[in-house]
Design an enzyme around this catalytic site. Structure first.
Site, PDB file in Angstrom:
ATOM      1  N   ASP A  47       0.842  -1.199   0.000  1.00 30.79           N
ATOM      2  CA  ASP A  47       0.000   0.000   0.000  1.00 30.79           C
ATOM      3  C   ASP A  47       0.879   1.251   0.000  1.00 30.79           C
ATOM      4  OD1 ASP A  47      -2.912   1.145   0.764  1.00 30.79           O
ATOM      5  OD2 ASP A  47      -1.386   2.242   1.901  1.00 30.79           O
ATOM      6  N   TYR A  52       2.938   9.886  -0.219  1.00 30.25           N
ATOM      7  CA  TYR A  52       3.987   9.260   0.594  1.00 30.25           C
ATOM      8  C   TYR A  52       5.377   9.524   0.019  1.00 30.25           C
ATOM      9  CZ  TYR A  52       0.200   6.415   2.671  1.00 30.25           C
ATOM     10  OH  TYR A  52      -0.941   5.971   3.292  1.00 30.25           O
ATOM     11  N   LYS A  77      -2.804   6.138  -4.135  1.00 28.43           N
ATOM     12  CA  LYS A  77      -3.923   7.028  -3.770  1.00 28.43           C
ATOM     13  C   LYS A  77      -3.752   8.415  -4.372  1.00 28.43           C
ATOM     14  CE  LYS A  77      -3.841   4.655   0.665  1.00 28.43           C
ATOM     15  NZ  LYS A  77      -2.407   4.461   0.875  1.00 28.43           N
ATOM     16  N   HIS A 108      -7.614   9.606  -1.529  1.00 29.40           N
ATOM     17  CA  HIS A 108      -6.944   9.511  -0.226  1.00 29.40           C
ATOM     18  C   HIS A 108      -7.771  10.128   0.903  1.00 29.40           C
ATOM     19  CE1 HIS A 108      -2.600   9.140   1.484  1.00 29.40           C
ATOM     20  NE2 HIS A 108      -3.493   8.830   2.389  1.00 29.40           N
ATOM     21  N   ILE A 227      -3.170  -3.354   7.046  1.00 23.99           N
ATOM     22  CA  ILE A 227      -1.874  -3.009   6.438  1.00 23.99           C
ATOM     23  C   ILE A 227      -0.892  -2.504   7.503  1.00 23.99           C
ATOM     24  CG2 ILE A 227      -2.576  -2.660   4.041  1.00 23.99           C
ATOM     25  CD1 ILE A 227      -2.988   0.315   4.670  1.00 23.99           C
ATOM     26  N   SER A 230       6.111  -1.412   9.196  1.00 23.15           N
ATOM     27  CA  SER A 230       7.319  -1.498  10.009  1.00 23.15           C
ATOM     28  C   SER A 230       8.524  -1.391   9.082  1.00 23.15           C
ATOM     29  CB  SER A 230       7.371  -2.836  10.763  1.00 23.15           C
ATOM     30  OG  SER A 230       8.584  -2.925  11.491  1.00 23.15           O
ATOM     31  N   ARG A 235      10.277  -7.496  12.740  1.00 27.17           N
ATOM     32  CA  ARG A 235       8.859  -7.204  12.949  1.00 27.17           C
ATOM     33  C   ARG A 235       8.071  -7.401  11.660  1.00 27.17           C
ATOM     34  NH1 ARG A 235       8.439  -2.288  16.208  1.00 27.17           N
ATOM     35  NH2 ARG A 235       9.469  -3.669  17.665  1.00 27.17           N
ATOM     36  N   ASN A 239       4.931  -9.876  11.611  1.00 30.17           N
ATOM     37  CA  ASN A 239       3.607  -9.412  11.196  1.00 30.17           C
ATOM     38  C   ASN A 239       3.042 -10.245  10.044  1.00 30.17           C
ATOM     39  OD1 ASN A 239       3.623  -7.384  13.112  1.00 30.17           O
ATOM     40  ND2 ASN A 239       4.186  -5.757  11.697  1.00 30.17           N
TER      41      ASN A 239
END
Length: 260
Positions: A47, A52, A77, A108, A227, A230, A235, A239
């Site tokens: 994602d 971003y 997005k 978004h 979603i 990390s 991790r 996950n």
């Protein structure tokens, strides 16, 4: 570690993995490394978003992972400040990702001017019809805002991505999405979760897993897309390791009750 992961069906026969990898605030080399580590750990859903600033790193990691394009589900997005420039924005995203289409394109945030809401949604539908994206949806929308889109176009958003966690569990909101055929996708699953909560600790101990893994499994068992994010390889792997147990109906109820 390529398992047959559970998916949810979107319109157009598009299958979206219930577990995805979030990339907010994950940029540059660290972003590239994290996405590559996620794909290596078995994630098949990434994602990202125009705002971003990491679409290039995401695209490069997918390409260099050695996975086939059709085996990785990619979401991006449309940012609020690009309303009116939707086509230009999806083309820029595809260039950055080095792809000819994404699997899911979301608005978004609802446009700041309500009068832009329907025209923006129509532009997403047009992009889908031109195969620039396989499915379209929204993010951070209320049920009323979703209904407005459906009433105007008779096209349901495939997905609504919102902040979600056990402490935010809202049975009615969950049902409203289900009733409309809109997949609920939760972001920031740990940000509003107390991982030392006795309920989560007890259920984690019963399954020999961590409270964080219980939170992810709770989403998956509800058929809510989740979603986690990390940049730590250990991790990221932990996950992704949520397939060897599932929660009982009573455990699900106990976790739901954390939403008050």
């Amino acid at each position: 570690m390529d398992h047959d992961q559970p998916t949810v069906l979107l319109p157009g026969d598009v299958r979206m993995p219930l577990l995805g990898f979030g990339t907010w605030q994950v940029t540059g080399q660290a972003g590239y490394d994290a996405v590559l580590a996620a794909l290596d750990a078995g994630y098949r859903h990434i994602d990202t978003a125009s705002m971003y600033g990491n679409e290039e790193e995401v695209g490069r990691a997918v390409k260099e992972s050695g996975l086939r394009r059709e085996d990785v589900f990619i979401t991006t997005k449309l940012p609020p400040d690009r309303v009116g420039r939707e086509r230009e924005t999806i083309e820029a995203s595809l260039r950055a990702l080095d792809l000819d289409h994404v699997d899911l394109w979301l608005i978004h945030w609802p446009p700041s001017s309500p009068s832009d809401s329907i025209p923006t949604w129509r532009e997403l539908l047009a992009a889908r019809d031109e195969n620039l994206t396989r499915a379209v949806g929204v993010s951070n929308y209320s049920t009323a805002q979703i209904d407005e889109l459906i009433q105007a176009t008779e096209e349901n958003p495939a997905v609504n991505q919102i902040r979600w966690s056990p402490s935010l569990y809202d049975r009615q909101r969950h049902a409203e999405h289900r009733d409309r055929g809109v997949v609920l996708e939760g972001y920031s699953p740990f940000k509003t979760t107390d991982l030392s909560d006795p309920v989560l600790v007890r259920i984690a101990a019963a399954h020999g897993v961590s409270p964080a893994q219980v939170v992810l499994r709770w989403h998956i068992d509800h058929e809510i897309v989740v979603i986690p994010k990390s940049v730590t390889p250990d991790r990221i792997r932990a996950n992704a390791d949520v397939w060897n147990f599932s929660l009982t109906a009573q455990e699900m109820r106990d976790i739901d009750a954390l939403g008050g």
